[in-house]
Design a protein around this motif. Structure first.
Motif, PDB file in Angstrom:
ATOM      1  N   PRO A  53      39.587 -61.692  73.738  1.00 34.06           N
ATOM      2  CA  PRO A  53      39.976 -62.735  72.783  1.00 34.06           C
ATOM      3  C   PRO A  53      38.846 -63.061  71.814  1.00 34.06           C
ATOM      4  O   PRO A  53      37.671 -62.841  72.100  1.00 34.06           O
ATOM      5  N   THR A  54      39.228 -63.623  70.667  1.00 33.69           N
ATOM      6  CA  THR A  54      38.244 -64.007  69.637  1.00 33.69           C
ATOM      7  C   THR A  54      37.791 -65.444  69.870  1.00 33.69           C
ATOM      8  O   THR A  54      38.587 -66.328  70.141  1.00 33.69           O
ATOM      9  N   ILE A  55      36.472 -65.620  69.772  1.00 28.86           N
ATOM     10  CA  ILE A  55      35.876 -66.948  69.931  1.00 28.86           C
ATOM     11  C   ILE A  55      35.389 -67.412  68.554  1.00 28.86           C
ATOM     12  O   ILE A  55      34.611 -66.709  67.900  1.00 28.86           O
ATOM     13  N   THR A  56      35.858 -68.592  68.117  1.00 31.06           N
ATOM     14  CA  THR A  56      35.375 -69.186  66.864  1.00 31.06           C
ATOM     15  C   THR A  56      34.492 -70.373  67.215  1.00 31.06           C
ATOM     16  O   THR A  56      34.903 -71.292  67.927  1.00 31.06           O
ATOM     17  N   PHE A  57      33.281 -70.369  66.701  1.00 28.76           N
ATOM     18  CA  PHE A  57      32.318 -71.393  67.072  1.00 28.76           C
ATOM     19  C   PHE A  57      32.456 -72.620  66.169  1.00 28.76           C
ATOM     20  O   PHE A  57      32.600 -72.510  64.948  1.00 28.76           O
ATOM     21  N   THR A  58      32.375 -73.765  66.805  1.00 33.44           N
ATOM     22  CA  THR A  58      32.505 -75.048  66.114  1.00 33.44           C
ATOM     23  C   THR A  58      31.129 -75.635  65.858  1.00 33.44           C
ATOM     24  O   THR A  58      30.101 -75.099  66.276  1.00 33.44           O
ATOM     25  N   GLU A  59      31.152 -76.795  65.229  1.00 37.90           N
ATOM     26  CA  GLU A  59      29.889 -77.497  64.983  1.00 37.90           C
ATOM     27  C   GLU A  59      29.241 -77.898  66.286  1.00 37.90           C
ATOM     28  O   GLU A  59      27.998 -77.883  66.408  1.00 37.90           O
ATOM     29  N   ALA A  60      30.071 -78.268  67.291  1.00 43.71           N
ATOM     30  CA  ALA A  60      29.510 -78.627  68.603  1.00 43.71           C
ATOM     31  C   ALA A  60      28.781 -77.433  69.211  1.00 43.71           C
ATOM     32  O   ALA A  60      27.714 -77.580  69.842  1.00 43.71           O
ATOM     33  N   ASP A  61      29.326 -76.242  69.023  1.00 45.30           N
ATOM     34  CA  ASP A  61      28.654 -75.042  69.532  1.00 45.30           C
ATOM     35  C   ASP A  61      27.342 -74.810  68.799  1.00 45.30           C
ATOM     36  O   ASP A  61      26.321 -74.455  69.405  1.00 45.30           O
ATOM     37  N   HIS A  62      27.405 -75.056  67.470  1.00 48.61           N
ATOM     38  CA  HIS A  62      26.191 -74.866  66.682  1.00 48.61           C
ATOM     39  C   HIS A  62      25.096 -75.824  67.122  1.00 48.61           C
ATOM     40  O   HIS A  62      23.903 -75.468  67.111  1.00 48.61           O
ATOM     41  N   ASP A  63      25.477 -77.032  67.530  1.00 52.31           N
ATOM     42  CA  ASP A  63      24.480 -78.023  67.955  1.00 52.31           C
ATOM     43  C   ASP A  63      23.729 -77.566  69.209  1.00 52.31           C
ATOM     44  O   ASP A  63      22.604 -77.999  69.470  1.00 52.31           O
ATOM     45  N   LEU A  64      24.371 -76.698  70.005  1.00 48.41           N
ATOM     46  CA  LEU A  64      23.698 -76.188  71.211  1.00 48.41           C
ATOM     47  C   LEU A  64      22.437 -75.397  70.850  1.00 48.41           C
ATOM     48  O   LEU A  64      21.467 -75.380  71.603  1.00 48.41           O
ATOM     49  N   TYR A  65      22.476 -74.774  69.700  1.00 47.57           N
ATOM     50  CA  TYR A  65      21.325 -74.002  69.253  1.00 47.57           C
ATOM     51  C   TYR A  65      20.096 -74.893  69.185  1.00 47.57           C
ATOM     52  O   TYR A  65      19.024 -74.555  69.704  1.00 47.57           O
TER      53      TYR A  65
END
Length: 461
Positions: free
Chosen positions: A164-176
Motif C-alpha cells: 500500500p501507498t503511505i502519504t505522510f502528513t504534517e504530524a509525520d513530518h514533525d517526527l523528523y
C-alpha cells in the motif's frame, strides 16, 4: 678201511658235538670248490650266474633311482607355505581444535544452518556463545521487530511487492524534528509526499530512520498503544519471552532482548523476503527521502548479508547479522549471529569478522596419507620380500578437531605381483569418508628348485 696199499683215506667223525660246526664249514667249502670246478667245466652255468647278479644289481639301481626321482618330483611340486603378511594400520592424524573468536565483555551467540553433520546437532540452535545470556539493550535492532510486526499485519506478496501507498502528513513530518532533537537517526519525510510501504520500510531499516519507524507503526496500527499491543502478541506467539519492547525505534534502553531471542528474531527476519532484500541493500535512493546508506558497514564483507546495527552510545554497540560462508562443504553455511554490548562500532565489526574467519578456517582438508606410504610387508621362507603401500595421496575435509577413524582391509591375492591391489584403507570424519587402495610394491617370486630340494621341512606333506 684200508685200500690195496694198506693205507686208508680216513674221514674221521667228530668225537664231540662241539666239532660239528667246524666240520660243516669244511663240507661247504668242499662243495663250493666242487661247484666252482663244475662252473669252470660248464660255461653256460657261469653265464647264468652272472646274469642273475646283473639283474639283482639293475633292480637295486632302479629302486634307488625311483626313490630319488619320487623325492625330486615331490619336492618340485609340493605346496609351499603362503607368504607371511604383516600389516600396520596408519594412525589417524591429530588436529588442533578451532578457536572461535569472541569479544571480551560482550555477549554473543551464533547459530549455523546446514552444518549439523560437521558441527553437531546443536549447530542450528545456539552453536557457540560467550558472555552472559541476560537481556541487554538492543537499540535500533528494535526496528527489525517493528518491521516483522508490521508485515505480519500487512503482508506483502513478494520481496518486490510495493504494498500500500503511505502519504505522510504534517504530524509525520514533525517526527523528523522530534527525533533530531533526541539525537536519533532520521531521514527526510516531507509533508504530502507518498511512498510505498516497501520503500518506507527501506527508509526505516537501511539508514535506521527512527521517524519512519514511529510513523509507519502508528499508520498501520492506528496508535502506538495498538502497535505495542500487537508487538507483545507477536513476541508471545514466537516464544520470545526474553524480549521487551516499549517503543518502535530502539532509542529507549528499556527495549531489551537476550542473545537467544535475537537469534530467533534474526532467522525470522532473514526468512521474510521483503526484509531480507532490504537489509542486504547497501544504499538506496527514494523520492522525498533522498540517498540513504546502510548503517551496517559489514555488508559484503566476510560473507555478511544483513541484518541490523544497534547503538545507544559508549559500550552499547550491537549487531544482529547473517552471513553465508563458503567453506568447501557441499552447501554454503547460513550463519545467524549476534553481538551485544561492544565497546565501539569498530570493535564490534572487527570481532564479527574474526568470528566468521575463525569458523571458516575451522573447516579444512586434513592430509591423511601419501602415495607409497608403507602399511605392511610380505616375506617368505625362501627370502623373497615385498611391501604393502598406499597407492595414492589421501586427505579428508572436516571441521576443527573432529575425530578421524581409520580402518584397513587386506585380502589374500591370487598372485603377489607388483602393483596388485590387495586391500584398502578407509578414513571417516564426520559425514565424510575417504578410501584409497593398498597395493603390492615389489614382487614375490616362486622358490627355486634348489631351495625346494634342500628345504623339505618347509614343504607341505
Amino acid at each position: 678201511m684200508p685200500d690195496a696199499t694198506g693205507e686208508g683215506t680216513s674221514m674221521t667223525a667228530p668225537n664231540l658235538p662241539s666239532d660239528a660246526l667246524s666240520d660243516f664249514a669244511e663240507l661247504m667249502a668242499q662243495e663250493q670248490d666242487l661247484t666252482g670246478r663244475r662252473d669252470r667245466i660248464d660255461p653256460e652255468k657261469r653265464r647264468a650266474r652272472r646274469r642273475r647278479g646283473l639283474i639283482v644289481t639293475a633292480v637295486c639301481l632302479i629302486l634307488l633311482l625311483a626313490a630319488c626321482g619320487g623325492y625330486v618330483w615331490w619336492a618340485l611340486t609340493a605346496t609351499v607355505a603362503p607368504p607371511e603378511v604383516t600389516t600396520q594400520t596408519p594412525q589417524a592424524p591429530s588436529v588442533e581444535a578451532a578457536a572461535i573468536t569472541a569479544a571480551p565483555g560482550a555477549a554473543s551467540a551464533i547459530s549455523i544452518s546446514g552444518a549439523d553433520a560437521y558441527l553437531g546437532e546443536g549447530a542450528s540452535g545456539i552453536w557457540s556463545s560467550s558472555g552472559a545470556g541476560d537481556p541487554r539493550p538492543i537499540a535500533s535492532i528494535t526496528k527489525l521487530i517493528t518491521a516483522l510486526v508490521i508485515l505480519d499485519a500487512v503482508p506483502l506478496a513478494s520481496a518486490d511487492d510495493p504494498g500500500p501507498t503511505i502519504t505522510f502528513t504534517e504530524a509525520d513530518h514533525d517526527l523528523y524534528d522530534r527525533y533530531y532533537v533526541q539525537g536519533a537517526t532520521i531521514a527526510p519525510m516531507p509533508t504530502g509526499t507518498s511512498m510505498s510501504l516497501h520503500d518506507a520500510l527501506a527508509a526505516m531499516l537501511i539508514p535506521s530512520a527512527s521517524n519512519y519507524a514511529e510513523a509507519l507503526s502508528s499508520r498501520i496500527f492506528g496508535s502506538q498503544d495498538a502497535f505495542l499491543s500487537a508487538t507483545r502478541t507477536w513476541l508471545s506467539a514466537h516464544g520470545l519471552t526474553g524480549t521487551t519492547i516499549t517503543e518502535p525505534t530502539g532509542i529507549s534502553p528499556r527495549n531489551t532482548s537476550t542473545p537467544t531471542d535475537l537469534l530467533t528474531i534474526g532467522k525470522l527476519a532473514a526468512a521474510q523476503p521483503t526484509i531480507a532484500q532490504i537489509v542486504a541493500t547497501s544504499s538506496i535512493s527514494l523520492p522525498g527521502a533522498g540517498q540513504l546508506h546502510n548503517t551496517n558497514g559489514l555488508l559484503g564483507t566476510a560473507g555478511i548479508t544483513g541484518l541490523k546495527t544497534g547503538t545507544l552510545g559508549q559500550g552499547t554497540y550491537s549487531l544482529l547479522y547473517t552471513a553465508t560462508l563458503h567453506v568447501g562443504a557441499a552447501e554454503p553455511l547460513a550463519v545467524t549471529g549476534v553481538l551485544l554490548g561492544g565497546a565501539s562500532r569498530e570493535s564490534v565489526n572487527t570481532t564479527v569478522i574474526a568470528t566468521l574467519d575463525s569458523i571458516r578456517a575451522g573447516f579444512h582438508e586434513v592430509p591423511l596419507a601419501s602415495s607409497g606410504q608403507e602399511v605392511g610387508a610380505i616375506s617368505t621362507p625362501w627370502g623373497s620380500t615385498a611391501q604393502l603401500v598406499i597407492d595414492e595421496d589421501a586427505s579428508i575435509f572436516t571441521w576443527s578437531d573432529t575425530p578421524i577413524e581409520v580402518s584397513m582391509q587386506i585380502e589374500t591375492p591370487a598372485t603377489y605381483r607388483d602393483g596388485s591391489v590387495v586391500g584398502s584403507v578407509t578414513w571417516t570424519a564426520g559425514p565424510n569418508t575417504v578410501t584409497t587402495p593398498v597395493t603390492i610394491q615389489g614382487q614375490i617370486d616362486q622358490p627355486s628348485e634348489w631351495w625346494r630340494l634342500t628345504h623339505p621341512s618347509e614343504l607341505s606333506r
